[in-house]
Design a protein around this motif. Structure first.
Motif, PDB file in Angstrom:
ATOM      1  N   ALA A 172       0.811  -1.213   0.000  1.00  0.00           N
ATOM      2  CA  ALA A 172       0.000   0.000   0.000  1.00  0.00           C
ATOM      3  C   ALA A 172       0.849   1.270   0.000  1.00  0.00           C
ATOM      4  N   VAL A 173       1.914   1.297   0.798  1.00  0.00           N
ATOM      5  CA  VAL A 173       2.735   2.510   0.903  1.00  0.00           C
ATOM      6  C   VAL A 173       3.448   2.818  -0.410  1.00  0.00           C
ATOM      7  N   PHE A 174       3.891   1.782  -1.130  1.00  0.00           N
ATOM      8  CA  PHE A 174       4.546   2.002  -2.423  1.00  0.00           C
ATOM      9  C   PHE A 174       3.542   2.056  -3.573  1.00  0.00           C
ATOM     10  N   HIS A 175       2.260   2.100  -3.230  1.00  0.00           N
ATOM     11  CA  HIS A 175       1.182   2.247  -4.216  1.00  0.00           C
ATOM     12  C   HIS A 175       1.192   1.132  -5.256  1.00  0.00           C
ATOM     13  N   ILE A 176       1.542  -0.065  -4.832  1.00  0.00           N
ATOM     14  CA  ILE A 176       1.442  -1.227  -5.718  1.00  0.00           C
ATOM     15  C   ILE A 176      -0.019  -1.678  -5.783  1.00  0.00           C
ATOM     16  N   VAL A 177      -0.636  -1.794  -4.620  1.00  0.00           N
ATOM     17  CA  VAL A 177      -2.074  -2.042  -4.502  1.00  0.00           C
ATOM     18  C   VAL A 177      -2.664  -0.895  -3.690  1.00  0.00           C
ATOM     19  N   PRO A 178      -3.735  -0.247  -4.172  1.00  0.00           N
ATOM     20  CA  PRO A 178      -4.304   0.883  -3.432  1.00  0.00           C
ATOM     21  C   PRO A 178      -4.789   0.471  -2.048  1.00  0.00           C
ATOM     22  N   TYR A 179      -4.573   1.346  -1.087  1.00  0.00           N
ATOM     23  CA  TYR A 179      -5.082   1.092   0.266  1.00  0.00           C
ATOM     24  C   TYR A 179      -6.592   0.905   0.235  1.00  0.00           C
ATOM     25  N   SER A 180      -7.270   1.687  -0.581  1.00  0.00           N
ATOM     26  CA  SER A 180      -8.734   1.620  -0.641  1.00  0.00           C
ATOM     27  C   SER A 180      -9.211   0.235  -1.054  1.00  0.00           C
ATOM     28  N   LYS A 181      -8.440  -0.461  -1.887  1.00  0.00           N
ATOM     29  CA  LYS A 181      -8.821  -1.802  -2.322  1.00  0.00           C
ATOM     30  C   LYS A 181      -8.652  -2.820  -1.199  1.00  0.00           C
ATOM     31  N   PHE A 182      -7.603  -2.654  -0.401  1.00  0.00           N
ATOM     32  CA  PHE A 182      -7.452  -3.527   0.765  1.00  0.00           C
ATOM     33  C   PHE A 182      -8.659  -3.401   1.680  1.00  0.00           C
ATOM     34  N   ARG A 183      -9.138  -2.173   1.826  1.00  0.00           N
ATOM     35  CA  ARG A 183     -10.259  -1.938   2.732  1.00  0.00           C
ATOM     36  C   ARG A 183     -11.574  -2.412   2.130  1.00  0.00           C
ATOM     37  N   SER A 184     -11.794  -2.125   0.834  1.00  0.00           N
ATOM     38  CA  SER A 184     -13.086  -2.459   0.234  1.00  0.00           C
ATOM     39  C   SER A 184     -13.235  -3.960  -0.034  1.00  0.00           C
ATOM     40  N   ALA A 185     -12.115  -4.659  -0.229  1.00  0.00           N
ATOM     41  CA  ALA A 185     -12.175  -6.093  -0.543  1.00  0.00           C
ATOM     42  C   ALA A 185     -11.993  -6.948   0.696  1.00  0.00           C
ATOM     43  N   TRP A 186     -12.401  -6.445   1.838  1.00  0.00           N
ATOM     44  CA  TRP A 186     -12.131  -7.140   3.102  1.00  0.00           C
ATOM     45  C   TRP A 186     -12.777  -8.525   3.158  1.00  0.00           C
ATOM     46  N   ARG A 187     -13.922  -8.718   2.485  1.00  0.00           N
ATOM     47  CA  ARG A 187     -14.587 -10.033   2.525  1.00  0.00           C
ATOM     48  C   ARG A 187     -13.701 -11.098   1.892  1.00  0.00           C
ATOM     49  N   TYR A 188     -13.155 -10.783   0.736  1.00  0.00           N
ATOM     50  CA  TYR A 188     -12.284 -11.743   0.050  1.00  0.00           C
ATOM     51  C   TYR A 188     -11.013 -12.004   0.852  1.00  0.00           C
ATOM     52  N   ILE A 189     -10.470 -10.948   1.415  1.00  0.00           N
ATOM     53  CA  ILE A 189      -9.222 -11.074   2.168  1.00  0.00           C
ATOM     54  C   ILE A 189      -9.435 -11.888   3.435  1.00  0.00           C
ATOM     55  N   TYR A 190     -10.558 -11.674   4.116  1.00  0.00           N
ATOM     56  CA  TYR A 190     -10.845 -12.438   5.327  1.00  0.00           C
ATOM     57  C   TYR A 190     -10.980 -13.929   5.018  1.00  0.00           C
ATOM     58  N   VAL A 191     -11.653 -14.241   3.901  1.00  0.00           N
ATOM     59  CA  VAL A 191     -11.796 -15.646   3.512  1.00  0.00           C
ATOM     60  C   VAL A 191     -10.440 -16.235   3.132  1.00  0.00           C
ATOM     61  N   ALA A 192      -9.633 -15.463   2.408  1.00  0.00           N
ATOM     62  CA  ALA A 192      -8.297 -15.928   2.017  1.00  0.00           C
ATOM     63  C   ALA A 192      -7.436 -16.204   3.245  1.00  0.00           C
ATOM     64  N   MET A 193      -7.518 -15.339   4.251  1.00  0.00           N
ATOM     65  CA  MET A 193      -6.740 -15.555   5.473  1.00  0.00           C
ATOM     66  C   MET A 193      -7.202 -16.796   6.216  1.00  0.00           C
ATOM     67  N   LEU A 194      -8.491 -17.086   6.160  1.00  0.00           N
ATOM     68  CA  LEU A 194      -8.998 -18.313   6.784  1.00  0.00           C
ATOM     69  C   LEU A 194      -8.413 -19.541   6.091  1.00  0.00           C
ATOM     70  N   VAL A 195      -8.356 -19.502   4.764  1.00  0.00           N
ATOM     71  CA  VAL A 195      -7.784 -20.619   4.005  1.00  0.00           C
ATOM     72  C   VAL A 195      -6.294 -20.768   4.316  1.00  0.00           C
ATOM     73  N   VAL A 196      -5.578 -19.651   4.353  1.00  0.00           N
ATOM     74  CA  VAL A 196      -4.148 -19.681   4.676  1.00  0.00           C
ATOM     75  C   VAL A 196      -3.931 -20.219   6.085  1.00  0.00           C
ATOM     76  N   SER A 197      -4.748 -19.782   7.030  1.00  0.00           N
ATOM     77  CA  SER A 197      -4.625 -20.242   8.415  1.00  0.00           C
ATOM     78  C   SER A 197      -4.806 -21.749   8.511  1.00  0.00           C
ATOM     79  N   ALA A 198      -5.764 -22.272   7.761  1.00  0.00           N
ATOM     80  CA  ALA A 198      -5.994 -23.716   7.759  1.00  0.00           C
ATOM     81  C   ALA A 198      -4.850 -24.469   7.084  1.00  0.00           C
ATOM     82  N   SER A 199      -4.202 -23.820   6.122  1.00  0.00           N
ATOM     83  CA  SER A 199      -3.152 -24.488   5.349  1.00  0.00           C
ATOM     84  C   SER A 199      -1.827 -24.579   6.089  1.00  0.00           C
TER      85      SER A 199
END
Length: 254
Positions: A172-199
């Motif tokens: 986010a700081v180097f503007h590779i992925v916008p901060y706003s996208k991290f915030r708005s896509a929280w549903r996908y990210i939360y699910v992805a973290m659940l999958v990673v946690s299980a893995s």
């Protein structure tokens, strides 16, 4: 530099990493009796009679070597990160090079914080649940090799997972992925973290999964809060929407 010079530099740095790990492994091998006592400490209260067993003739040597090389790699983590960043350092701009040392320090600190958190919090809770489940259906025969390997893998897994804030911060700081996208896509990210946690939890128990998921969620939100403050202080609020990559469509923002 020419391609062959780049390859020579890569070989030099890989040689440093390999030689350092080999030397550290030899040292750790002779220190394994002490290391095993330390690793058994959070598990012993939940093992019947507090006794562990090695069931094969090569089990002792295999366990000592396994512990030695894994601990050696973990202890050499700062040097490994430094060699990786050092290889790419000439390609960085002067204003980007000032991030190298803080990155090494932050990555090392986060890894060891994750490993220590796992040792004191996750390992006791996880093994208590696992051994209670096993004791309900059979007599528990504590195989030292199995228990220690799972514990080390758990600690490494949590150490790696705790690098998440650093990754999110730089993206986010180097503007590779916008901060706003991290915030708005929280549903996908939360699910992805659940999958990673299980893995990355090798024992597949719900206790370690829940702890891992809770830790990753907390670290993610903390990293976003810090990232937001840094971006606003540097670029203003317009910097929150700047980014070169966009993995999610504008429909996700609605």
């Amino acid at each position: 530099m020419p391609l062959l010079d780049h390859l020579g530099e890569l070989r030099r740095r890989l040689t440093i990493v390999i030689v350092t790990i080999v030397v550290a492994t030899v040292v750790m091998y002779f220190a394994t009796p002490v290391l095993v006592d330390i690793l058994k400490e959070p598990i012993v209260p939940y093992v019947p009679d507090g006794k562990f067993y090695i069931t094969t003739s090569l089990g002792g040597f295999a366990l000592r070597f396994s512990i030695a090389i894994k601990i050696a790699v973990v202890m050499c983590t700062p040097m490994i990160i430094w060699q990786i960043l050092g290889f790419f350092l000439p390609a960085l701009k002067p204003n980007e090079r000032r991030w190298v040392v803080p990155t090494v320090l932050a990555a090392t600190a986060l890894f060891f914080i994750g490993a220590v958190f796992c040792y004191f919090i996750i390992v006791p809770a996880g093994f208590e649940w696992l051994l209670r489940e096993a004791d309900a259906i059979a007599s528990v025969f504590a195989n030292l090799e199995d228990y220690i390997n799972i514990e080390i893998l758990l600690m490494i897994g949590f150490g790696v997972a705790f690098e998440l804030p650093l990754i999110v911060f730089y993206l986010a700081v180097f503007h590779i992925v916008p901060y706003s996208k991290f915030r708005s896509a929280w549903r996908y990210i939360y699910v992805a973290m659940l999958v990673v946690s299980a893995s990355i939890t090798p024992d597949a128990s719900p206790v370690t999964l829940i702890f891992m998921y809770a830790a990753m969620l907390s670290l993610y939100e903390i990293s976003l809060a810090v990232t937001r403050m840094v971006i606003i202080a540097r670029d203003g609020k317009k910097g929150l929407t700047e980014g070169r990559l966009d993995f999610f469509s504008d429909e996700d923002d609605e």
